[in-house]
Design an enzyme around this catalytic site. Structure first.
Site, mmCIF file in Angstrom:
data_model
loop_
_atom_site.group_PDB
_atom_site.id
_atom_site.type_symbol
_atom_site.label_atom_id
_atom_site.label_comp_id
_atom_site.label_asym_id
_atom_site.label_seq_id
_atom_site.Cartn_x
_atom_site.Cartn_y
_atom_site.Cartn_z
ATOM 1 N N GLU A 20 0.841 -1.205 0.000
ATOM 2 C CA GLU A 20 0.000 0.000 0.000
ATOM 3 C C GLU A 20 0.874 1.253 0.000
ATOM 4 O OE1 GLU A 20 -3.544 -0.121 2.473
ATOM 5 O OE2 GLU A 20 -3.040 1.874 3.207
ATOM 6 N N GLY A 111 -14.638 5.659 5.193
ATOM 7 C CA GLY A 111 -13.776 6.810 5.445
ATOM 8 C C GLY A 111 -14.118 7.476 6.772
ATOM 9 N N ASP A 169 -19.493 -6.693 14.454
ATOM 10 C CA ASP A 169 -18.359 -6.493 13.526
ATOM 11 C C ASP A 169 -18.320 -7.612 12.483
ATOM 12 O OD1 ASP A 169 -17.547 -4.293 14.937
ATOM 13 O OD2 ASP A 169 -15.849 -5.289 15.911
ATOM 14 N N GLN A 187 -6.879 -3.906 9.662
ATOM 15 C CA GLN A 187 -6.112 -2.855 10.336
ATOM 16 C C GLN A 187 -4.835 -3.504 10.877
ATOM 17 O OE1 GLN A 187 -5.051 0.021 10.618
ATOM 18 N NE2 GLN A 187 -6.960 0.978 11.292
HETATM 19 P P1 FAD Z 1 -16.625 0.401 7.899
HETATM 20 O O1 FAD Z 1 -15.957 -0.909 8.042
HETATM 21 O O2 FAD Z 1 -17.699 0.558 6.890
HETATM 22 O O3 FAD Z 1 -17.221 0.848 9.304
HETATM 23 C C1 FAD Z 1 -16.331 0.957 10.409
HETATM 24 C C2 FAD Z 1 -16.783 0.062 11.525
HETATM 25 O O4 FAD Z 1 -17.924 0.633 12.122
HETATM 26 C C3 FAD Z 1 -17.169 -1.344 11.113
HETATM 27 O O5 FAD Z 1 -16.027 -2.173 10.990
HETATM 28 C C4 FAD Z 1 -18.115 -1.693 12.252
HETATM 29 O O6 FAD Z 1 -17.363 -2.083 13.378
HETATM 30 C C5 FAD Z 1 -18.795 -0.379 12.558
HETATM 31 N N1 FAD Z 1 -20.072 -0.193 11.827
HETATM 32 C C6 FAD Z 1 -20.340 0.783 10.931
HETATM 33 N N2 FAD Z 1 -21.604 0.662 10.490
HETATM 34 C C7 FAD Z 1 -22.133 -0.418 11.117
HETATM 35 C C8 FAD Z 1 -23.394 -1.073 11.084
HETATM 36 N N3 FAD Z 1 -24.399 -0.629 10.322
HETATM 37 N N4 FAD Z 1 -23.581 -2.178 11.847
HETATM 38 C C9 FAD Z 1 -22.582 -2.635 12.641
HETATM 39 N N5 FAD Z 1 -21.358 -2.049 12.708
HETATM 40 C C10 FAD Z 1 -21.148 -0.961 11.977
HETATM 41 N N6 FAD Z 1 -9.167 5.945 5.255
HETATM 42 C C11 FAD Z 1 -9.073 6.877 4.287
HETATM 43 O O7 FAD Z 1 -9.543 8.031 4.475
HETATM 44 N N7 FAD Z 1 -8.479 6.597 3.076
HETATM 45 C C12 FAD Z 1 -7.968 5.369 2.804
HETATM 46 O O8 FAD Z 1 -7.452 5.154 1.706
HETATM 47 C C13 FAD Z 1 -8.056 4.345 3.794
HETATM 48 N N8 FAD Z 1 -7.623 3.094 3.569
HETATM 49 C C14 FAD Z 1 -7.782 2.115 4.519
HETATM 50 C C15 FAD Z 1 -7.366 0.796 4.247
HETATM 51 C C16 FAD Z 1 -7.505 -0.206 5.189
HETATM 52 C C17 FAD Z 1 -7.059 -1.609 4.861
HETATM 53 C C18 FAD Z 1 -8.063 0.103 6.467
HETATM 54 C C19 FAD Z 1 -8.196 -0.985 7.514
HETATM 55 C C20 FAD Z 1 -8.500 1.394 6.748
HETATM 56 C C21 FAD Z 1 -8.360 2.410 5.785
HETATM 57 N N9 FAD Z 1 -8.802 3.708 6.023
HETATM 58 C C22 FAD Z 1 -8.684 4.681 5.046
HETATM 59 C C23 FAD Z 1 -9.380 4.081 7.324
HETATM 60 C C24 FAD Z 1 -10.909 4.056 7.298
HETATM 61 O O9 FAD Z 1 -11.404 4.988 6.372
HETATM 62 C C25 FAD Z 1 -11.420 4.402 8.679
HETATM 63 O O10 FAD Z 1 -11.102 3.412 9.607
HETATM 64 C C26 FAD Z 1 -12.912 4.727 8.731
HETATM 65 O O11 FAD Z 1 -13.200 5.232 10.038
HETATM 66 C C27 FAD Z 1 -13.821 3.553 8.507
HETATM 67 O O12 FAD Z 1 -13.963 3.226 7.159
HETATM 68 P P2 FAD Z 1 -14.319 1.681 6.815
HETATM 69 O O13 FAD Z 1 -14.672 1.519 5.411
HETATM 70 O O14 FAD Z 1 -13.248 0.837 7.342
HETATM 71 O O15 FAD Z 1 -15.631 1.589 7.694
#
Ligand code: FAD
Length: 305
Positions: A20, A111, A169, A187
């Site tokens: 990455e 995000g 989760d 993560q």
């Molecule tokens: P999601 O996984 O959609 O939601 C986060 C968590 O909230 C879930 O895992 C769950 O525990 C909980 N949750 C949310 N909604 C619900 C629901 N309806 N029911 C139950 N639980 C729920 N950030 C950036 O800005 N740019 C990037 O390029 C970027 N790349 C990343 C790459 C990786 C591999 C990882 C692990 C993270 C990255 N992030 C990035 C960080 C990420 O954007 C943040 O952690 C953000 O807060 C959550 O986005 P997500 O898509 O992981 O969220």
């Protein structure tokens, strides 16, 4: 501990890796990025990915970086895409532009709030609600224009700060898979049991897609502490001790970081895990050292002599 179908290889096979990167902010950073990309290309990664800055702030730079990877390298690039501060149509337009540029793999994310990690996320009034809504939007879009992206998602072995509990989760990750994701990247973590327990729970909850461990290559321990606090990843006591006294010694920190990452991967290999995603921070040296320690050799000659 369970043997896993994360990869087809046996425990001693060379691992399958992905890297990455983040989009560069200036010419100096761009030079470092492209040098790193070129050196890591020789490791024949499964894919490489480029992050999308908070609030979509790097939209153009991410786009340009991923497009150039697709155009000028043999790599298979994936573009990170978030739902933040954009309408659904804006996000789909970005995805369509990727497809036109030959980029067919999206890391689909919700995000963080534009105010930063740790602040409450509010969806744009005409935007995607969360990562699942985004995946569904990409799938719906594909039904109209045949842009059938490969979709990777995030997951959080130690739970995201917005987690509604460990079972929720797993159900949420399963819902990402059901919506169309074919791979998850975790993560970062430093305790293999944290990953292996999560994997076991995910498999029990019906998540069958590969869950690739995200391996952090951050030699700056102060920086690591800051990010770990924001994203609720734990740093074991022994890790603090390991970096103690290296504040003014970047060479030692690098050696520690590569060895630590390789050791983490080796422990995971013993449990049958053969795919690793490295958070490179655009520094080829640490990722290359880690790969070498894992027995992965450059596939081409004439690079990074
Ligand atoms: P999601 O996984 O959609 O939601 C986060 C968590 O909230 C879930 O895992 C769950 O525990 C909980 N949750 C949310 N909604 C619900 C629901 N309806 N029911 C139950 N639980 C729920 N950030 C950036 O800005 N740019 C990037 O390029 C970027 N790349 C990343 C790459 C990786 C591999 C990882 C692990 C993270 C990255 N992030 C990035 C960080 C990420 O954007 C943040 O952690 C953000 O807060 C959550 O986005 P997500 O898509 O992981 O969220």
């Amino acid at each position: 501990m369970i043997p896993d179908n994360n990869s087809a290889g046996a425990a001693r096979a060379a691992p399958l890796v992905s890297f990455e990167f983040f989009p560069p902010k200036n010419d100096k950073m761009a030079a470092r990025l492209w040098e790193s990309v070129s050196r890591l290309e020789a490791m024949a990664p499964d894919f490489v990915s480029v992050t999308y800055g908070a609030g979509g702030s790097t939209r153009d730079r991410t786009h340009e970086t991923v497009r150039r990877m697709a155009r000028e390298t043999s790599l298979s690039p994936a573009a990170h895409l978030t739902c933040v501060s954009a309408t659904k149509q804006d996000v789909l337009n970005v995805a369509d532009a990727y497809w036109q540029a030959g980029v067919k793999h999206i890391v689909a994310l919700r995000g963080d709030a534009p105010e930063g990690m740790g602040q409450k996320f509010e969806a744009h009034p005409n935007g995607f609600r969360d990562s699942i809504d985004l995946i569904e939007g990409l799938k719906e879009n594909a039904a109209n224009n045949s842009h059938k992206f490969e979709i990777t998602v995030s997951c959080y072995p130690e739970s995201h700060p917005d987690s509604r509990g460990p079972d929720a989760d797993i159900a949420f990750l399963k819902a990402k898979q059901d919506a169309g994701a074919s791979r998850a990247i975790t993560q970062f973590f430093y305790d293999t049991d944290i990953y292996l327990n999560f994997l076991e729970r995910a498999r029990a909850g019906g998540v069958t897609m590969p869950i690739i461990p995200g391996i952090m290559l951050q030699p700056n321990f102060e920086g690591l502490k800051r990010i770990a606090k924001l994203c609720a990843a734990s740093l074991p006591d022994w890790l603090h001790k390991l970096y103690e006294g290296t504040e003014n010694d970047s060479e030692t920190r690098d050696l520690i970081t590569a060895n630590l990452a390789a050791e983490l991967c080796q422990k995971l290999q013993e449990a049958g895990i053969q795919n690793f995603h490295f958070y490179t921070l655009n520094k080829a040296g640490l990722a290359l050292s880690t790969c070498h320690l894992l027995g992965l050799k450059p596939q081409t000659t004439g690079v990074a002599q």
